[in-house]
Write an enzyme that holds these catalytic residues in place. Structure first.
Site, PDB file in Angstrom:
ATOM      1  N   GLU A 117       0.887  -1.171   0.000  1.00 39.52           N
ATOM      2  CA  GLU A 117       0.000   0.000   0.000  1.00 39.52           C
ATOM      3  C   GLU A 117       0.915   1.208   0.000  1.00 39.52           C
ATOM      4  OE1 GLU A 117      -1.443   3.156   1.053  1.00 39.52           O
ATOM      5  OE2 GLU A 117      -2.340   2.392   2.907  1.00 39.52           O
ATOM      6  N   CYS A 176      -1.947   8.681   3.096  1.00 39.41           N
ATOM      7  CA  CYS A 176      -1.727   8.139   1.750  1.00 39.41           C
ATOM      8  C   CYS A 176      -2.911   8.429   0.837  1.00 39.41           C
ATOM      9  CB  CYS A 176      -1.503   6.632   1.826  1.00 39.41           C
ATOM     10  SG  CYS A 176      -0.053   6.134   2.756  1.00 39.41           S
TER      11      CYS A 176
END
EC number: 1.2.1.-
Length: 505
Positions: free
Chosen positions: A262, A296
């Site tokens: 990720e 993120c």
């Protein structure tokens, strides 16, 4: 003058015990609010990783796996629930430590602790559900055979986690891995390891079997790289930057080791002209400035319909100026400092580059006047963006929102997908059908409609393109840490009959 609040002094957590790092080195913990040293963490190296991996392997194989890996999921669930209960019990302490360690506003850190406990509870349920999934039958076209599936832990897993949600991101990996029956070595970011070491203390307190979870703190090249390349680690799960993700893939490739990544993001939020402006403004700012802009999935590219752009920008500036920027422990803080001096300088460089390239800083971009110390940056909104600008294309990882106008739905979709990343996206509109169209058109792993950033452990999480691959959380989250084995049995009394039987003597 009062002495600064200090963090607990801990060692590495290996095989259920506190151990000093092999080379005896430690790293300073810097409070990003005051820039003061408030403690130390151990600086683990390859020798410590070797010891942690060996402990994890021994725990996996102990009593031929019956103590953990092959134990009923219900046994593992008891430990996960005990950890969850201790997190809630220690919530105020853990939230304060996280605020001191990484600058997260206390209210956000407290919310994170609720999510940490909720994630352990959720995967406790999944561990119990795994018992019911075992030996599931497979329908076959031949009646002479029957088949069932076993789901077995993939083995020893290396977990490498970031500093923006120190304990929560670690939990996203630890909870499903342990629920599956894996054993683990966690390497948290050296910029925010304090609460992960406190998790080790909780695991010790609840009696988690030794070696099931090991925690090695330290620098990426010294501890993270040896972990990702370790020949006795069966899988690596990583959350962090694209560049580091590439290195982890490369180190895993020679052993054909599975990885889950990720990585970064540059996510869009598309706002149409049929919205309640103040509601849309709040979600837009929340989507970018939550967690001090260090997310993120931050929807840091605002695409705003031309018809309402002027009014929307004016309201955004007014709302942004009303955000309380302060010491994270102050009541009502909604934006704290970024995590480190390095991040602070990097973000300031992004802002100055955007300005030199012709962008306009509508608000922010500087240190708040009332804060003389700390790595603080005012909520920043930037307009007059072109799609070739660095600020449009690169992940800033700070409280910086760039704004671009659009006129048509097709143009909005094109601009939304004008990125090498694909972690998330958001659309705000009163037209449900339009929202559905954009949720299908935006190339990302997570789409929010009339909101930004809600995340629940019950739903899968992960990205497309350079935002990585694989999905964490949700019902499939535990499957990341399982290997599926088919068991097929010949059940006919008749011989197979493929070869001619030799004559009996």
């Amino acid at each position: 003058m009062a002495s600064p609040a200090m963090v607990p002094l801990r060692q590495l957590f290996v095989d259920g015990e506190w151990r000093p790092p092999a080379q005896g080195r430690r790293l300073p913990v810097v409070n990003p609010t005051t820039e003061a040293h408030i403690g130390e963490i151990p600086a683990g190296t390859a020798e410590d990783v070797d010891a942690a991996v060996a402990a994890a392997r021994a725990a996996l194989k102990r009593n031929r796996g019956r103590d953990w890996a092959r134990a009923p999921g219900a046994v593992r669930a008891k430990y996960l629930r005990a950890i969850a209960a201790k997190v809630i019990e220690r919530k105020p302490e853990l939230a304060k430590l996280e605020a001191l360690d990484c600058g997260k506003p206390y209210d956000e850190a407290a919310w994170d602790m609720d999510d940490v406990a909720g994630c352990f509870e959720y995967f406790a349920d999944q561990a119990e559900a795994l018992d019911k999934r075992q030996n599931s039958p497979v329908s076959l076209p031949m009646e002479t055979f029957k088949c069932h599936l076993r789901r077995e832990p993939i083995g020893v897993v290396g977990l490498i986690t970031p500093w923006n949600y120190p304990l929560l991101m670690a939990t996203w990996k630890i909870a499903p891995a342990l629920a599956a029956g894996c054993t683990a070595v966690l390497k948290p970011s050296e910029l925010a390891s304090v609460t992960c070491l406190e998790l080790a203390d909780i695991c010790k307190e609840v009696g988690l079997p030794s070696g099931v979870l090991n925690i090695v703190t330290g620098l990426g090249p010294d501890a993270g790289a040896p972990l990702s390349a370790h020949p006795d680690v069966d899988k690596v799960a990583f959350t962090g930057s694209f560049e580091t993700g590439k290195k982890i893939m490369a180190s895993a490739a020679p052993m054909v080791k599975p990885v889950t990544l990720e990585l970064g993001g540059k996510s869009p939020i598309v706002v149409f002209d049929d919205v309640d402006i103040d509601k849309a403004v709040e979600w837009t700012l929340f989507g970018c400035f939550w967690t001090n802009g260090q997310i993120c999935s931050a929807t840091s590219r605002l695409l705003i319909h031309t018809k309402i752009a002027k009014k929307f920008n004016e309201r955004m500036v007014a709302w942004a100026k009303n955000i309380k920027v302060s010491d994270p422990l102050e009541e009502g803080c909604r934006l704290g400092p970024v995590v480190s001096e390095g991040q602070y300088e990097k973000i300031k460089k992004f802002i100055s580059n955007a300005k030199s390239q012709g962008a306009t800083i509508l608000t922010g971009g500087v240190r708040p006047a009332h804060l003389e110390k700390g790595f603080f940056i005012e909520p920043t909104i930037i307009t007059d963006i072109t799609t070739s600008m660095e600020i449009w294309r690169e992940e800033v990882f700070g409280p910086v929102l760039c704004v671009k106008e659009f006129s048509t739905e097709d143009e909005a979709i094109e601009l939304a997908n004008d990125t090498q990343y694909g972690l998330a996206g958001a659309v705000i509109s009163g037209d449900r059908e339009r929202c559905q169209r954009l949720s299908e058109e935006i190339d990302a792993g997570c789409i929010w409609v009339n909101c930004s950033q809600p995340c629940f452990c019950q739903a899968p999480w992960g990205g497309n393109k350079r935002s990585g691959f694989g999905r964490e959380l949700g019902e499939g989250g535990i499957d990341n840490y399982l290997s599926v084995k088919q068991v097929t049995e010949y059940i006919s009394d008749e011989p197979w009959g493929w070869y001619q039987s030799p004559s009996k003597l």
